[in-house]
Design a protein around this motif. Structure first.
Motif, PDB file in Angstrom:
ATOM      1  N   LYS A 333     -60.807 -10.034 -74.086  1.00  0.00           N
ATOM      2  CA  LYS A 333     -59.590 -10.365 -73.341  1.00  0.00           C
ATOM      3  C   LYS A 333     -59.452 -11.879 -73.334  1.00  0.00           C
ATOM      4  O   LYS A 333     -60.345 -12.585 -72.857  1.00  0.00           O
ATOM      5  N   ALA A 338     -51.440 -16.941 -74.390  1.00  0.00           N
ATOM      6  CA  ALA A 338     -50.914 -15.715 -73.760  1.00  0.00           C
ATOM      7  C   ALA A 338     -51.183 -15.803 -72.268  1.00  0.00           C
ATOM      8  O   ALA A 338     -52.277 -15.458 -71.810  1.00  0.00           O
ATOM      9  N   LYS A 342     -54.152 -11.147 -73.646  1.00  0.00           N
ATOM     10  CA  LYS A 342     -54.037 -10.213 -74.766  1.00  0.00           C
ATOM     11  C   LYS A 342     -55.434  -9.707 -75.094  1.00  0.00           C
ATOM     12  O   LYS A 342     -56.435 -10.196 -74.547  1.00  0.00           O
ATOM     13  N   GLU A 358     -55.329  -9.058 -83.205  1.00  0.00           N
ATOM     14  CA  GLU A 358     -54.763  -8.583 -81.949  1.00  0.00           C
ATOM     15  C   GLU A 358     -54.644  -7.065 -81.979  1.00  0.00           C
ATOM     16  O   GLU A 358     -54.103  -6.495 -82.904  1.00  0.00           O
ATOM     17  N   PRO A 361     -51.198  -7.022 -78.056  1.00  0.00           N
ATOM     18  CA  PRO A 361     -50.554  -8.337 -78.001  1.00  0.00           C
ATOM     19  C   PRO A 361     -50.067  -8.681 -76.599  1.00  0.00           C
ATOM     20  O   PRO A 361     -49.934  -7.806 -75.734  1.00  0.00           O
ATOM     21  N   ALA A 362     -49.822  -9.943 -76.384  1.00  0.00           N
ATOM     22  CA  ALA A 362     -49.288 -10.394 -75.099  1.00  0.00           C
ATOM     23  C   ALA A 362     -47.924  -9.784 -74.864  1.00  0.00           C
ATOM     24  O   ALA A 362     -47.125  -9.618 -75.791  1.00  0.00           O
TER      25      ALA A 362
END
Length: 390
Positions: A333, A338, A342, A358, A361-362
Motif C-alpha cells: 500500500k 496517490a 494505491k 498497480e 490504482p488510486a
C-alpha cells in the motif's frame, strides 16, 4: 449495553445542566487574582530555523515561581469544580455504567486448529490476564500478572503476546512496575509451564514464529554499558532468532545493523516476518513514528541458518505504509503520487520497485488496509465514512 449506558449518562449530564444545577462563579471568584505566568523566551535553532519557547522555565517544577503558580491555579480550579451541583451524581453515574460490564476482552487471536487466545480483565481486576480456549472446552488462564505481583511485591502487566502457528506455545512480554521494559517469556499451552529462561530487553517484541513452531524471531535492545547515555537505550536494536529448548545466550542476531546487505541508522528499528510457505523472510525497518517503511527480503532457509544476505526492495521514498505477501508476490500500500493510496504488486523473483505494477490504482476511495489469504488479496477501502472490503 455500552451504547445504552452512555445514552443514559448523557441524559443525566444534560438534565443536570439544563436544570440550572451548574453554578456560575460568583463575582468574588471571577475576579480572584491569580498569579500570571511570566514570559522568559528561550530560542532554539533547528536546521536554520529559530523556535522561541516563552515558557521553557515551566519545565522546572521545583522552581519557586513555577510551584507557586501551579498550586494557586490548581486550588482555584478545584474550588470552581467543587461548586458544581450534581457533579457527584454525574461521577457516580459514570462509575456505575463503567462497572456494568463484567469484563473486557482484547487481542483475540485464533490458531489454525481453532484454539483461541485473548486477554480479559474483570471489572474488579487491575490487569488483563492471558487466556486460552479450545473448541468445546472451558477457558484456561495462561498468564496472571496479579500472581506475579503477589510473588514479587511489584505490579506486572502483559505488553504483548503471540501464539505459535500450531497453538502449542505463546511468546509474551511482561513488564513490572509500569516500566514497559518487557521481558520475553515462552509458555507451553498444554502444560502451562515456562519454556526456556526469560529474555530481557525485549521491549519492542516483534515476535514472529517459524512456520513449524520450532523457533521464533524477536527484537532485542542492546545491552548498555554502565557509562552509556540513556538516549542510547533504544538504538541499535537487532532481530534475534531463538530455537525452542535453547536459552538466550545461544540466540543470534539475523537482521539489523551490521547484517549483510542491511543499511540502517542506529535509531531505526528492525522487525521481521517469515512467509508461511517457508520460502522467504522479510525484514522491515521503522523510523520512529514515520508511517513509511523500508523493506528487505532474503531466503528463509538462509536466515534460519544465519547466513542471509539481505536485499533492499523498498525505500522510504517509495512511501509504502503496508506490506503483505502471497505466492511469491509482495503487495504494498503506497501513497506516492496517490493521496488516497494505491496497491502495488512486486514479484520476489524479480524484485525492485521498477518492476512493481498497480493492481489497485488510486481512485475516489481511500485504501486503508490490505490483507492476503489463500484465496485472494483483500483490500479495505473507506468510501466517505463507510469502510468496505474488496
Amino acid at each position: 449495553m455500552r451504547s445504552l449506558a452512555r445514552a443514559k449518562l448523557l441524559a443525566v449530564a444534560i438534565a443536570t445542566i439544563t436544570s440550572g444545577a451548574v453554578l456560575a462563579p460568583s463575582p468574588a471568584q471571577s475576579t480572584t487574582k491569580l498569579p500570571i505566568a511570566s514570559v522568559k523566551p528561550v530560542t532554539d535553532m533547528h536546521h536554520g530555523t529559530a523556535y522561541v519557547d516563552p515558557y521553557r522555565h515551566f519545565e522546572n517544577i521545583k522552581d519557586k515561581e513555577v510551584a507557586t503558580w501551579m498550586r494557586a491555579h490548581s486550588g482555584h480550579a478545584h474550588s470552581m469544580l467543587g461548586r458544581i451541583e450534581g457533579r457527584t451524581q454525574v461521577l457516580n453515574s459514570i462509575q456505575k455504567f463503567e462497572d456494568a460490564a463484567s469484563s473486557r476482552v482484547v487481542g483475540v487471536t485464533r490458531a489454525p486448529n481453532g484454539r483461541v487466545f485473548y486477554q480479559r480483565r474483570g471489572a474488579a481486576e487491575n490487569q488483563f490476564k492471558l487466556y486460552v480456549k479450545d473448541p468445546g472446552a472451558d477457558e484456561r488462564i495462561l498468564v496472571d500478572p496479579e500472581q506475579w505481583q503477589k510473588r514479587t511485591g511489584k505490579p506486572h502487566a502483559i505488553n504483548y503476546f503471540t501464539p505459535s502457528p500450531d497453538g502449542r506455545y505463546v511468546a509474551y512480554g511482561l513488564s513490572k512496575a509500569g516500566s514497559e521494559d518487557a521481558v520475553l517469556h515462552i509458555i507451553d499451552t498444554q502444560t502451562a509451564q515456562a519454556v526456556g529462561k526469560p529474555i530481557e530487553r525485549a521491549q519492542f517484541g516483534g515476535i514472529d514464529w517459524t512456520p513449524d513452531s520450532k523457533g521464533l524471531h524477536f527484537n532485542r535492545l542492546q545491552a548498555l554499558a554502565k557509562n552509556a547515555k540513556q538516549i542510547e537505550k533504544f538504538q541499535r536494536s537487532q532481530i534475534y532468532y531463538l530455537g525452542l529448548g535453547r536459552d538466550a545466550p545461544t540466540s543470534k542476531p539475523v537482521f539489523g545493523m551490521n547484517q549483510p546487505g542491511v543499511k540502517m541508522t542506529p535509531a531505526e528499528i528492525p522487525f521481521i516476518g517469515l512467509s508461511n510457505d517457508g520460502k522467504w523472510a522479510f525484514g522491515f525497518v521503522v523510523n520512529g513514528v514515520q508511517r513509511e517503511q523500508a523493506a528487505y527480503f532474503a531466503k528463509q532457509a538462509d536466515v534460519l541458518a544465519g547466513i542471509a544476505n539481505w536485499t533492499r526492495v523498498v525505500d522510504y521514498s517509495d512511501e509504502v505504509t503496508g506490506l503483505v505477501y502471497s505466492r511469491d508476490t509482495l503487495f504494498m500500500k503506497s501513497h506516492k503520487g496517490a493521496s488516497r493510496s494505491k496497491v502495488l504488486a512486486m514479484s520476489v523473483l524479480k524484485p525492485g520497485m521498477v518492476n512493481a505494477v498497480e493492481v489497485v490504482p488510486a481512485g475516489e476511495r481511500v485504501v486503508t488496509n490490505i490483507g492476503a489469504a489463500k484465496d485472494a488479496l483483500y483490500v479495505e477501502m473507506r468510501d466517505g465514512n463507510t469502510k468496505k472490503l474488496f
